[in-house]
Design a protein around this motif. Structure first.
Motif, short mmCIF file in Angstrom:
data_model
loop_
_atom_site.label_atom_id
_atom_site.label_comp_id
_atom_site.label_asym_id
_atom_site.label_seq_id
_atom_site.Cartn_x
_atom_site.Cartn_y
_atom_site.Cartn_z
N HIS A 23 42.56 56.85 40.77
CA HIS A 23 41.67 55.75 40.38
C HIS A 23 42.27 54.46 40.96
O HIS A 23 42.85 53.64 40.24
CB HIS A 23 41.55 55.66 38.85
CG HIS A 23 40.94 56.87 38.24
ND1 HIS A 23 39.61 57.19 38.37
CD2 HIS A 23 41.50 57.86 37.50
CE1 HIS A 23 39.36 58.32 37.73
NE2 HIS A 23 40.49 58.75 37.19
N PHE A 24 42.12 54.32 42.25
CA PHE A 24 42.85 53.29 42.98
C PHE A 24 42.37 51.87 42.69
O PHE A 24 43.19 50.95 42.56
CB PHE A 24 42.83 53.58 44.48
CG PHE A 24 43.35 54.96 44.81
CD1 PHE A 24 44.56 55.41 44.31
CD2 PHE A 24 42.62 55.82 45.61
CE1 PHE A 24 45.05 56.67 44.60
CE2 PHE A 24 43.09 57.09 45.91
CZ PHE A 24 44.31 57.52 45.41
N CYS A 25 41.06 51.66 42.60
CA CYS A 25 40.55 50.31 42.28
C CYS A 25 41.06 49.86 40.92
O CYS A 25 41.50 48.71 40.77
CB CYS A 25 39.02 50.30 42.29
SG CYS A 25 38.28 50.51 43.92
N ASN A 98 44.24 39.77 46.52
CA ASN A 98 43.20 40.14 47.48
C ASN A 98 42.74 41.58 47.29
O ASN A 98 41.54 41.88 47.40
CB ASN A 98 43.68 39.90 48.91
CG ASN A 98 43.75 38.42 49.24
OD1 ASN A 98 43.00 37.61 48.69
ND2 ASN A 98 44.66 38.05 50.12
N LEU A 99 43.66 42.47 47.00
CA LEU A 99 43.28 43.86 46.73
C LEU A 99 42.47 43.98 45.44
O LEU A 99 41.53 44.76 45.35
CB LEU A 99 44.51 44.76 46.68
CG LEU A 99 45.14 45.06 48.03
CD1 LEU A 99 46.48 45.77 47.85
CD2 LEU A 99 44.20 45.89 48.89
N ASP A 104 37.52 44.98 42.60
CA ASP A 104 36.63 44.55 41.51
C ASP A 104 35.30 43.99 41.99
O ASP A 104 34.30 44.12 41.28
CB ASP A 104 37.32 43.48 40.66
CG ASP A 104 38.40 44.03 39.75
OD1 ASP A 104 38.58 45.26 39.70
OD2 ASP A 104 39.08 43.22 39.09
N TYR A 105 35.29 43.34 43.14
CA TYR A 105 34.11 42.56 43.52
C TYR A 105 33.43 42.97 44.82
O TYR A 105 32.43 42.36 45.18
CB TYR A 105 34.48 41.08 43.61
CG TYR A 105 35.01 40.53 42.31
CD1 TYR A 105 34.23 40.50 41.17
CD2 TYR A 105 36.31 40.04 42.22
CE1 TYR A 105 34.71 40.01 39.97
CE2 TYR A 105 36.80 39.54 41.03
CZ TYR A 105 35.99 39.52 39.91
OH TYR A 105 36.48 39.03 38.73
N LEU A 109 36.09 50.53 48.75
CA LEU A 109 37.06 51.21 47.89
C LEU A 109 38.49 50.85 48.29
O LEU A 109 38.77 50.64 49.47
CB LEU A 109 36.87 52.72 47.95
CG LEU A 109 35.55 53.26 47.42
CD1 LEU A 109 35.45 54.76 47.68
CD2 LEU A 109 35.40 52.96 45.94
N VAL A 110 39.35 50.82 47.33
CA VAL A 110 40.78 50.63 47.57
C VAL A 110 41.35 51.99 47.96
O VAL A 110 41.05 53.01 47.33
CB VAL A 110 41.48 50.09 46.30
CG1 VAL A 110 42.98 50.07 46.46
CG2 VAL A 110 40.95 48.70 45.95
N THR A 111 42.17 52.00 48.99
CA THR A 111 42.78 53.25 49.44
C THR A 111 44.00 53.61 48.59
O THR A 111 44.54 52.76 47.87
CB THR A 111 43.21 53.15 50.91
OG1 THR A 111 44.28 52.20 51.01
CG2 THR A 111 42.05 52.76 51.82
#
Length: 133
Positions: A23-25, A98-99, A104-105, A109-111
């Motif tokens: 659950h990277f984000c 920034n990540l 969030d916005y 997707l965050v890796t």
């Protein structure tokens, strides 16, 4: 007494669990807030109330600018930290920020790598903050 230290530790633990669960984000979100909460803890406990006043003023005025909080932190502690530590905090904080914005916005997707980097950055910042006298 500040509960921000416990909140920060809990968020770091949850960030690690979320990262492990892919659950990277959400992991980045918790890493970011762990860092902010540790800054709040240091502001409340190491500034003889000056930092607490700054936090309260932001809350009373409806401001939630994390940049303002970060600036208040830097102004309060730049003479108590080495230039390297201050530079590391500045660099790592804005990476996480920034990540967190990405997670969030944005529709992106965050890796896994970004999540791990965020967690590492948050741990690094919190470790530095814990050395402030």
């Amino acid at each position: 007494m500040s509960n921000y230290n416990n909140k920060s530790s809990n968020n770091l633990s949850v960030a690690s669990d979320l990262h492990t669960s892919n659950h990277f984000c959400q992991s980045v979100h918790c890493s970011y807030y762990a860092t902010l909460q540790m800054m709040d803890h240091i502001l409340l406990t190491k500034t003889n109330g000056i930092g607490a006043l700054g936090i309260q003023n932001n809350q009373k005025n409806g401001q939630s600018s994390h940049n303002d909080k970060f600036s208040l932190f830097v102004l309060s502690f730049k003479k108590r930290m080495s230039k390297k530590d201050l530079n590391d905090i500045n660099t790592e904080f804005f990476k996480i920020k920034n990540l967190r914005k990405k997670g969030d916005y944005s529709d992106k997707l965050v890796t896994q790598k970004e999540s791990k980097n965020s967690l590492d950055s948050s741990n690094k910042i919190c470790n530095i903050l814990n050395t402030i006298k």
